[in-house]
Design a protein around this motif. Structure first.
Motif, PDB file in Angstrom:
ATOM      1  N   PHE A 267       0.828  -1.207   0.000  1.00  0.00           N
ATOM      2  CA  PHE A 267       0.000   0.000   0.000  1.00  0.00           C
ATOM      3  C   PHE A 267       0.862   1.257   0.000  1.00  0.00           C
ATOM      4  O   PHE A 267       0.628   2.184  -0.771  1.00  0.00           O
ATOM      5  N   PHE A 268       1.870   1.289   0.874  1.00  0.00           N
ATOM      6  CA  PHE A 268       2.720   2.485   0.950  1.00  0.00           C
ATOM      7  C   PHE A 268       3.540   2.661  -0.327  1.00  0.00           C
ATOM      8  O   PHE A 268       3.762   3.790  -0.783  1.00  0.00           O
ATOM      9  N   ALA A 269       3.963   1.547  -0.933  1.00  0.00           N
ATOM     10  CA  ALA A 269       4.669   1.639  -2.216  1.00  0.00           C
ATOM     11  C   ALA A 269       3.738   2.175  -3.297  1.00  0.00           C
ATOM     12  O   ALA A 269       4.136   2.985  -4.142  1.00  0.00           O
ATOM     13  N   ALA A 270       2.476   1.724  -3.274  1.00  0.00           N
ATOM     14  CA  ALA A 270       1.483   2.201  -4.247  1.00  0.00           C
ATOM     15  C   ALA A 270       1.231   3.700  -4.060  1.00  0.00           C
ATOM     16  O   ALA A 270       1.093   4.449  -5.040  1.00  0.00           O
ATOM     17  N   CYS A 271       1.168   4.152  -2.803  1.00  0.00           N
ATOM     18  CA  CYS A 271       1.001   5.592  -2.543  1.00  0.00           C
ATOM     19  C   CYS A 271       2.136   6.381  -3.184  1.00  0.00           C
ATOM     20  O   CYS A 271       1.921   7.400  -3.848  1.00  0.00           O
ATOM     21  N   ASN A 272       3.351   5.910  -2.983  1.00  0.00           N
ATOM     22  CA  ASN A 272       4.514   6.606  -3.530  1.00  0.00           C
ATOM     23  C   ASN A 272       4.555   6.538  -5.050  1.00  0.00           C
ATOM     24  O   ASN A 272       4.951   7.505  -5.719  1.00  0.00           O
ATOM     25  N   HIS A 273       4.140   5.387  -5.616  1.00  0.00           N
ATOM     26  CA  HIS A 273       4.161   5.265  -7.079  1.00  0.00           C
ATOM     27  C   HIS A 273       3.132   6.197  -7.714  1.00  0.00           C
ATOM     28  O   HIS A 273       3.427   6.909  -8.678  1.00  0.00           O
ATOM     29  N   SER A 274       1.942   6.212  -7.170  1.00  0.00           N
ATOM     30  CA  SER A 274       0.919   7.115  -7.711  1.00  0.00           C
ATOM     31  C   SER A 274       1.350   8.569  -7.550  1.00  0.00           C
ATOM     32  O   SER A 274       1.094   9.410  -8.420  1.00  0.00           O
TER      33      SER A 274
ATOM     34  N   THR B 233       5.105  10.270   1.360  1.00  0.00           N
ATOM     35  CA  THR B 233       3.647  10.357   1.396  1.00  0.00           C
ATOM     36  C   THR B 233       3.125   9.590   2.604  1.00  0.00           C
ATOM     37  O   THR B 233       3.892   8.924   3.322  1.00  0.00           O
ATOM     38  N   ASN B 234       1.858   9.688   2.827  1.00  0.00           N
ATOM     39  CA  ASN B 234       1.118   8.898   3.805  1.00  0.00           C
ATOM     40  C   ASN B 234       1.818   8.809   5.158  1.00  0.00           C
ATOM     41  O   ASN B 234       2.136   9.824   5.749  1.00  0.00           O
ATOM     42  N   GLU B 235       2.080   7.602   5.658  1.00  0.00           N
ATOM     43  CA  GLU B 235       2.597   7.445   7.019  1.00  0.00           C
ATOM     44  C   GLU B 235       3.961   8.108   7.192  1.00  0.00           C
ATOM     45  O   GLU B 235       4.242   8.710   8.244  1.00  0.00           O
ATOM     46  N   ALA B 236       4.824   8.009   6.179  1.00  0.00           N
ATOM     47  CA  ALA B 236       6.142   8.656   6.268  1.00  0.00           C
ATOM     48  C   ALA B 236       5.973  10.168   6.366  1.00  0.00           C
ATOM     49  O   ALA B 236       6.694  10.836   7.130  1.00  0.00           O
ATOM     50  N   ALA B 237       5.019  10.730   5.610  1.00  0.00           N
ATOM     51  CA  ALA B 237       4.747  12.173   5.690  1.00  0.00           C
ATOM     52  C   ALA B 237       4.165  12.526   7.054  1.00  0.00           C
ATOM     53  O   ALA B 237       4.500  13.565   7.637  1.00  0.00           O
ATOM     54  N   ARG B 238       3.311  11.655   7.560  1.00  0.00           N
ATOM     55  CA  ARG B 238       2.704  11.896   8.875  1.00  0.00           C
ATOM     56  C   ARG B 238       3.781  11.941   9.965  1.00  0.00           C
ATOM     57  O   ARG B 238       3.789  12.835  10.819  1.00  0.00           O
TER      58      ARG B 238
ATOM     59  N   ASP C 203      -5.977   8.325  -0.961  1.00  0.00           N
ATOM     60  CA  ASP C 203      -5.225   7.309  -0.212  1.00  0.00           C
ATOM     61  C   ASP C 203      -3.787   7.762   0.065  1.00  0.00           C
ATOM     62  O   ASP C 203      -3.159   7.292   1.018  1.00  0.00           O
ATOM     63  N   ILE C 204      -3.279   8.653  -0.763  1.00  0.00           N
ATOM     64  CA  ILE C 204      -1.890   9.116  -0.611  1.00  0.00           C
ATOM     65  C   ILE C 204      -1.758   9.967   0.657  1.00  0.00           C
ATOM     66  O   ILE C 204      -0.692  10.043   1.241  1.00  0.00           O
ATOM     67  N   TRP C 205      -2.834  10.615   1.055  1.00  0.00           N
ATOM     68  CA  TRP C 205      -2.984  11.438   2.260  1.00  0.00           C
ATOM     69  C   TRP C 205      -2.258  12.773   2.146  1.00  0.00           C
ATOM     70  O   TRP C 205      -2.865  13.815   2.216  1.00  0.00           O
ATOM     71  N   TYR C 206      -0.941  12.753   1.967  1.00  0.00           N
ATOM     72  CA  TYR C 206      -0.185  14.009   1.893  1.00  0.00           C
ATOM     73  C   TYR C 206       1.132  13.755   1.166  1.00  0.00           C
ATOM     74  O   TYR C 206       1.721  12.674   1.254  1.00  0.00           O
ATOM     75  N   PHE C 207       1.596  14.770   0.449  1.00  0.00           N
ATOM     76  CA  PHE C 207       2.836  14.680  -0.324  1.00  0.00           C
ATOM     77  C   PHE C 207       3.793  15.766   0.140  1.00  0.00           C
ATOM     78  O   PHE C 207       3.420  16.940   0.234  1.00  0.00           O
TER      79      PHE C 207
ATOM     80  N   ASN D   7       1.882  22.035  -3.657  1.00  0.00           N
ATOM     81  CA  ASN D   7       0.475  22.446  -3.604  1.00  0.00           C
ATOM     82  C   ASN D   7      -0.345  21.787  -4.711  1.00  0.00           C
ATOM     83  O   ASN D   7      -1.496  21.376  -4.492  1.00  0.00           O
ATOM     84  N   THR D   8       0.239  21.707  -5.919  1.00  0.00           N
ATOM     85  CA  THR D   8      -0.471  21.090  -7.039  1.00  0.00           C
ATOM     86  C   THR D   8      -0.759  19.615  -6.755  1.00  0.00           C
ATOM     87  O   THR D   8      -1.876  19.127  -6.954  1.00  0.00           O
ATOM     88  N   VAL D   9       0.272  18.902  -6.262  1.00  0.00           N
ATOM     89  CA  VAL D   9       0.095  17.473  -5.954  1.00  0.00           C
ATOM     90  C   VAL D   9      -0.916  17.302  -4.826  1.00  0.00           C
ATOM     91  O   VAL D   9      -1.835  16.456  -4.906  1.00  0.00           O
ATOM     92  N   ASN D  10      -0.797  18.087  -3.773  1.00  0.00           N
ATOM     93  CA  ASN D  10      -1.707  17.939  -2.627  1.00  0.00           C
ATOM     94  C   ASN D  10      -3.130  18.353  -2.958  1.00  0.00           C
ATOM     95  O   ASN D  10      -4.087  17.827  -2.375  1.00  0.00           O
TER      96      ASN D  10
END
Length: 875
Positions: free
Chosen positions: A562-569, A703-708, A680-684, A618-621
Motif C-alpha cells: 500500500f505504501f509503495a502504491a502511494c509513492n508510485h501514484s 507520502t502517507n505514514e512517512a509524511a505523517r 489514499d496518498i494522504w499528503y505529499f 500544492n499542485t500534488v496535494n
C-alpha cells in the motif's frame, strides 16, 4: 550505396519475405540479470527462446543498437587501434520463431542460408567468388556431430572449397553458461588483393583476426538448451537468429579499407578534425585518437539517450569509462584541454535521428551530460597529473611503484597507458608486475562480491501458464511450476520459484518487488524479493517448502504494498505537476519507489526555487484532496494511448498493448501498482532536491505514514525550539534576533582574537633563538588551529630562515603546527610533514602536510612540552 540505401534494401528484402519489423530495444537492459547492455540483436527475444513469452510474429527483422565492451574480438582498450571493431554498433538481423514445418510459421537452416546468400549476391551484388561459409565441425565432448544439414544447404550454393569447418568457439553460439544455444554458420568475405589471394587461401585466414578476411553475417540455429551441469537437451521449438554488422557491411559495399572511412563515421571525423585542427590520415597516434572519439561518442550518446547516465557503478560506470577513454585520447594526442565531444552529438543526431528518434528527443540532455562529464574528467586528469608529479618526486629510483600507479588508476581514473607515457617522457617507468597484481586483486574482490551460481530449473508442473493477478488480489491459492537454487557469496543460499498464479509484483518501472509470505499447511516461508526475468515472475526465498507439490497461500505484505502504491501514484502526480509548473520540457529520467519514499529524476536545467517547490507540492496535494479516482486500461493500444497524451518513459520497451494509469489530467503508461483514489496518498512532501547530472534534477519525497511521521517530528522540533527561545508565539522572530546578537558578538570576538594574535606574535618574535644559522621558535600558545596558522605565516613573512613549532591545548585535545621557511626547507632538506608526524607521537596522534607547513592533532595535551623540547634536536 550510401548507408541509408544499404539499410533500406535490407528492410525491403525481409519485408518481401513476410517478416514483421520490430523496433530496436533500448541499448540499456533492465530485466536481464546476466547483461548490462544489449550486445546482440537477439537479446530482446530471449524470453521467446526460453519459452516464457508468446510468439506474436513467427518472422521478424530489425536493426538493433548494440554495445560491446568485452568478449570475443572486443576489448574496450583495443577499439580504435584497428579499423573494424567498435563499442557501439548496429546489428541487422532476421529471426524465425516457431515450428519450421508449419508453412505459415517459422523457418530453419535452408531458408536462412538461401536468403542470406540471395541478399548478399543478388541485392547487394557482392561477388560470390569472395564469399566463404563456415559450418560447425561438431564437438564430441558435447555429443554434437558435424552440422551436416547446413553443409547440405551450402553445397547447393557454393563449391566445397568455399565451406570451412569451424570449432565450438567460432561456430557454436551460446546465450551464456546456461540457456538456449546452437550451431552457427558464418559468412566471411575476402577483401584482399588478387596477389594476396593467390599467395594464401582465404580459408586459412578465416577467424584468424585478419583485417581483410572478415565475418559479415552470422546465422545461428538455436536448437539446444544448455543445462547447469553442462549437458545439452533439444528445445521443443527451433529458432533462427541472424546478425550482420551494419558498419562492416557498409565498408565492403562502399569499397573502403576501414569502417571509419564509410559515410557512417566520416561526418563525425570531419567535425573532430575541424574542432581539434588535427588532420585524419597523417599520423597514426592522431588517427587512433580520432577513431576512438568517433566510436565512443556514439556509444555514450546512445546510452544517455536511453536513460543511462554516467555514474560510479554498474552500467553507468561503463558509460563513464568509455567517455573518459575518449577524453584522455583527445587530451593526450589532440591537445584538447576543454570539453568538445558534446559538440559531436548534433552530427550523430543528424545522421541517425530518423532511425532512432530518441537521439532527437534527448539531444540537449545528451550534450549537457557529456559536456559535464568531460569537464569533470579533465579536472580529474589535472589532479592526477599533480599526484603523479608528487609520486615521481617521492620515488627513490627511476621505477615507481606499480601500486602507486594503480592508486592513480583506481582513485583518479587515470589510465595506465597515460601514466606510462608521462613517465617515459621524464625518463621513468613503473613496476608492471605490481600494477598487474593490484588490478587482479581488485577484480577478484569484485568477482567474489558478486559471484553466484544458478542451478537448472526443476520442473514441477507443465499444464499451467504463469499468471500475475496482483493488480486485483493480494492473496491467492497457488502452486509451484518450477524452482531452482541460487548460491551467492554475498547472500548465501537462496531459492527462486515460479507459481501458476501470483499476487506478487516483480521489480520494474522503478518500483521495488513485493515481499510477503507463502503459507503452507505446516510452515511459512518468507518471500524476500520478487523479480522479472525474461517474462517469469521469480519469487526469492531462503528455503523451499518440505512438499513442493502442495498448494499454498501466496500473500503479499499488504502494508508495504500500500505504501509503495502511494509513492508510485505520487510520482505520476509529481510528473504532471512538474510539467505544468516548469514546462513541457520536463521528462522522467528515472525513479525509485518503495514503501518508505519516492525518488524522481527529471530533465530540468536549474535548481528549483523555493516558490517552485511550494507550487509543486500544492499542485500534488490539491490533486490528493480532490479524491481523484484511478482510471485504468490494461489493454490499451500503444499508439492510441500516446495520441491521448499518455507519457511513455524513455529507455523502455513497449508492446502493441499497454497499461495506462490516469488520475485526472495525469495519464501515463505504467505497469506498477497504484492506489484506487488519490486521497489514499494522504499528503505529499518534498524532502530534498539535488543534481544527478547536467540537465537532470532529482526530487525525493514522502507520502502517507512517512509524511505523517515527518510532520509530527517537525512539530516536535518547533515545540523544542519555542521552549529554548522562550516563546511559543513567534519563535522565528526570536531566533532571528538571537542570530543578530550572535553576529555582533562574533565580530567583537574576531577583533579580540586579532589583538591576541598580534600580541602573541610579538611575544614569539622576542623568544627567537638562533641555532646553527636557523631562527628557531618553539612555544605553547592559547590559540585555535586557524589562529596558529595565521601566526605562523605572519612570522614566516617577517623572519628569515624560520623553524617554528607551536603547540596548543583546545577542548582537551592537543594541536601541533610546524612552519619552515621554503628556502630553508629546500636547502636543508627539511620536511614539515615528516617532522610533525614524528612529533605527533608525544601527543598520541598524527598528522601531515606540506614540506613547509604541517599540523598534527592528538588526545594527550600533556605531551606538548615534550614535543616542543624534541623539536630543537632537528637543528
Amino acid at each position: 550505396m550510401n548507408s541509408k540505401e544499404i539499410k533500406a534494401k535490407f528492410f525491403n528484402f525481409f519485408k518481401q519475405k513476410n517478416h514483421n519489423f520490430v523496433a530496436s530495444a533500448p541499448i540499456v537492459l533492465k530485466d536481464d540479470p546476466t547483461l548490462m547492455f544489449t550486445n546482440a540483436g537477439m537479446n530482446q527475444f530471449k524470453s521467446i527462446f526460453l519459452g516464457t513469452e508468446k510468439v506474436e510474429h513467427a518472422r521478424v527483422y530489425n536493426t538493433q543498437k548494440c554495445l560491446r565492451v568485452s568478449g570475443k574480438h572486443n576489448d574496450l582498450e583495443e577499439v580504435g587501434k584497428d579499423h573494424y571493431h567498435h563499442t557501439m554498433f548496429e546489428m541487422m538481423g532476421n529471426w524465425s520463431f516457431g515450428d519450421p514445418a508449419h508453412p505459415a510459421g517459422g523457418y530453419f537452416k535452408s531458408e536462412a542460408i538461401q536468403w542470406a546468400w540471395e541478399l548478399l549476391t543478388e541485392v547487394y551484388k557482392i561477388n560470390p567468388d569472395n564469399l566463404y561459409a563456415t559450418v560447425f565441425e561438431g564437438h564430441p565432448e558435447d555429443g554434437l556431430e558435424k552440422d551436416k544439414e547446413a553443409i547440405t544447404h551450402w553445397k547447393t550454393l557454393v563449391d566445397d572449397e568455399k565451406i570451412v569447418l569451424g570449432n565450438k568457439k567460432d561456430n557454436f553460439w551460446e546465450m551464456g553458461d546456461q540457456g538456449p544455444c546452437g550451431p552457427s554458420s558464418e559468412i566471411h568475405i575476402d577483401l584482399r588483393s588478387e596477389a594476396d589471394k593467390k599467395a594464401i587461401p582465404a580459408k586459412d585466414l578465416i577467424n584468424k583476426d585478419h583485417p581483410e578476411v572478415i565475418e559479415i553475417w552470422n546465422l545461428v540455429f538455436i536448437q539446444f538448451n544448455r543445462k547447469a551441469d553442462g549437458s545439452l537437451e533439444n528445445l521443443p521449438q527451433k529458432h533462427v537468429d541472424t546478425g550482420m554488422g551494419f558498419e562492416r557491411l557498409c565498408r565492403l559495399l562502399q569499397s573502403k579499407t576501414s569502417n571509419y572511412d564509410t559515410d557512417i563515421f566520416q561526418p563525425i571525423i570531419k567535425k573532430i578534425e575541424s574542432i581539434s585542427n588535427k588532420g585524419y590520415g597523417k599520423n597514426e597516434d592522431i588517427d587512433v585518437a580520432i577513431r576512438v572519439i568517433a566510436d565512443h561518442i556514439r556509444a555514450v550518446t546512445f546510452c544517455v539517450a536511453d536513460g543511462q547516465l554516467p555514474s560510479s557503478n554498474g552500467a553507468g560506470y561503463v558509460v563513464r569509462r568509455i567517455l573518459r577513454r575518449a577524453v584522455r585520447y583527445a587530451y593526450t594526442f589532440l591537445d584538447m584541454n576543454e570539453p568538445f565531444m558534446f559538440k559531436l552529438v548534433e552530427v550523430l543526431t543528424q545522421q541517425l535521428g530518423g532511425d532512432y528518434p530518441e537521439l532527437t528527443k534527448q539531444n540537449i540532455l545528451c550534450q549537457r551530460v557529456i559536456k559535464e562529464e568531460e569537464h569533470s574528467f579533465l579536472k580529474t586528469l589535472s589532479q592526477g597529473l599533480k599526484r603523479l608529479e608528487d609520486i615521481i618526486k617521492e620515488s627513490s629510483s627511476k621505477t615507481i611503484s606499480g601500486y602507486k600507479a594503480f592508486e592513480l588508476f583506481d582513485t583518479f581514473g587515470f589510465p595506465i597507458d597515460l601514466t606510462a607515457l608521462i613517465l617515459s617522457e621524464k625518463g621513468y617507468n613503473y613496476n608492471e608486475e605490481e600494477f598487474r597484481l593490484a588490478l587482479e586483486q581488485q577484480k577478484k574482490r569484485s568477482q567474489d562480491a558478486s559471484e553466484s551460481k544458478t542451478s537448472d530449473w526443476n520442473i514441477v508442473k507443465t499444464d499451467s501458464t504463469p499468471t500475475f493477478v496482483g493488480y486485483d488480489q493480494l492473496e491467492t491459492q497457488s502452486q509451484i511450476l518450477k524452482y531452482r537454487s541460487l548460491k551467492s557469496k554475498k547472500e548465501g543460499q537462496r531459492y527462486q520459484m515460479v507459481f501458476d498464479q501470483t499476487p506478487f509484483y516483480p521489480e520494474g518501472g522503478g518500483q521495488v518487488g513485493d515481499r510477503g509470505i507463502l503459507k503452507f499447511e505446516n510452515e511459512s516461508i518468507e518471500v524476500l524479493d520478487t523479480k522479472n526475468e525474461h517474462g517469469d515472475i521469480i519469487h526469492i526465498t531462503k528455503k523451499l517448502p518440505s512438499d513442493i507439490d502442495q498448494k499454498f497461500i501466496a500473500r503479499v505484505d499488504s502494508e508495504k504494498r500500500f505504501f509503495a502504491a502511494c509513492n508510485h501514484s505520487a510520482t505520476h502526480l509529481l510528473h504532471y505537476a512538474l510539467r505544468k509548473i516548469l514546462g513541457s520540457h520536463v521528462e522522467q529520467k528515472g525513479s525509485l519507489v518503495n514503501e518508505n519514499y519516492l525518488r524522481f529524476d527529471f530533465s530540468h536545467f536549474e535548481k528549483l526555487k523555493p516558490e517552485e517547490i511550494s507550487k509543486i507540492e500544492n499542485t500534488v496535494n490539491t490533486m490528493i484532496a480532490d479524491h481523484i479516482h484511478l482510471e485504468e486500461n490494461r489493454k490499451a493500444d500503444f499508439e492510441e494511448a500516446k495520441a491521448q497524451g499518455a507519457m511513455a518513459l524513455f529507455g523502455e520497451k513497449y508492446g502493441d498493448k499497454v497499461r495506462t494509469i490516469k488520475f485526472g489530467e495525469s495519464i501515463e503508461l505504467c505497469g506498477g501498482t497504484h492506489v484506487n483514489n488519490t486521497s489514499d496518498i494522504w499528503y505529499f512532501k518534498i524532502i530534498s532536491q539535488s543534481s544527478v547530472a547536467s540537465g537532470v534534477r532529482r526530487i525525493e519525497a514522502i507520502t502517507n505514514e512517512a509524511a505523517r511521521q515527518y510532520l509530527k517530528q517537525k512539530d516536535n522540533e518547533i515545540q523544542q525550539i519555542s521552549e529554548l527561545v522562550g516563546s511559543n508565539q513567534k519563535p522565528v522572530e526570536h531566533i532571528d534576533k538571537l542570530i543578530q546578537e550572535f553576529e555582533v558578538l562574533k565580530n567583537e570576538n574576531r577583533k579580540l582574537l586579532q589583538e591576541k594574535v598580534k600580541t602573541i606574535k610579538t611575544e614569539l618574535k622576542h623568544k627567537t633563538e638562533t641555532i646553527n644559522g636557523v631562527n628557531f621558535i618553539a612555544k605553547q600558545v592559547d590559540l585555535d588551529p586557524k589562529a596558529m596558522k595565521d601566526v605562523a605565516f605572519q612570522l614566516g613573512g617577517e623572519i628569515e630562515n624560520l623553524f617554528l613549532i607551536l603547540g596548543s591545548k583546545q577542548n582537551g585535545k592537543a594541536i601541533l603546527s610546524c612552519f619552515i621557511s621554503k628556502d630553508l626547507a629546500e636547502e636543508q632538506n627539511y620536511n614539515a610533514g615528516k617532522i610533525i608526524k614524528s612529533l605527533g607521537k608525544h601527543i598520541h596522534g598524527g598528522g601531515g602536510g606540506q614540506a613547509f607547513f604541517a599540523t598534527a592533532g592528538g588526545k594527550h595535551p600533556e605531551g606538548i612540552s615534550k614535543a616542543l623540547e624534541e623539536a630543537k634536536h632537528y637543528l
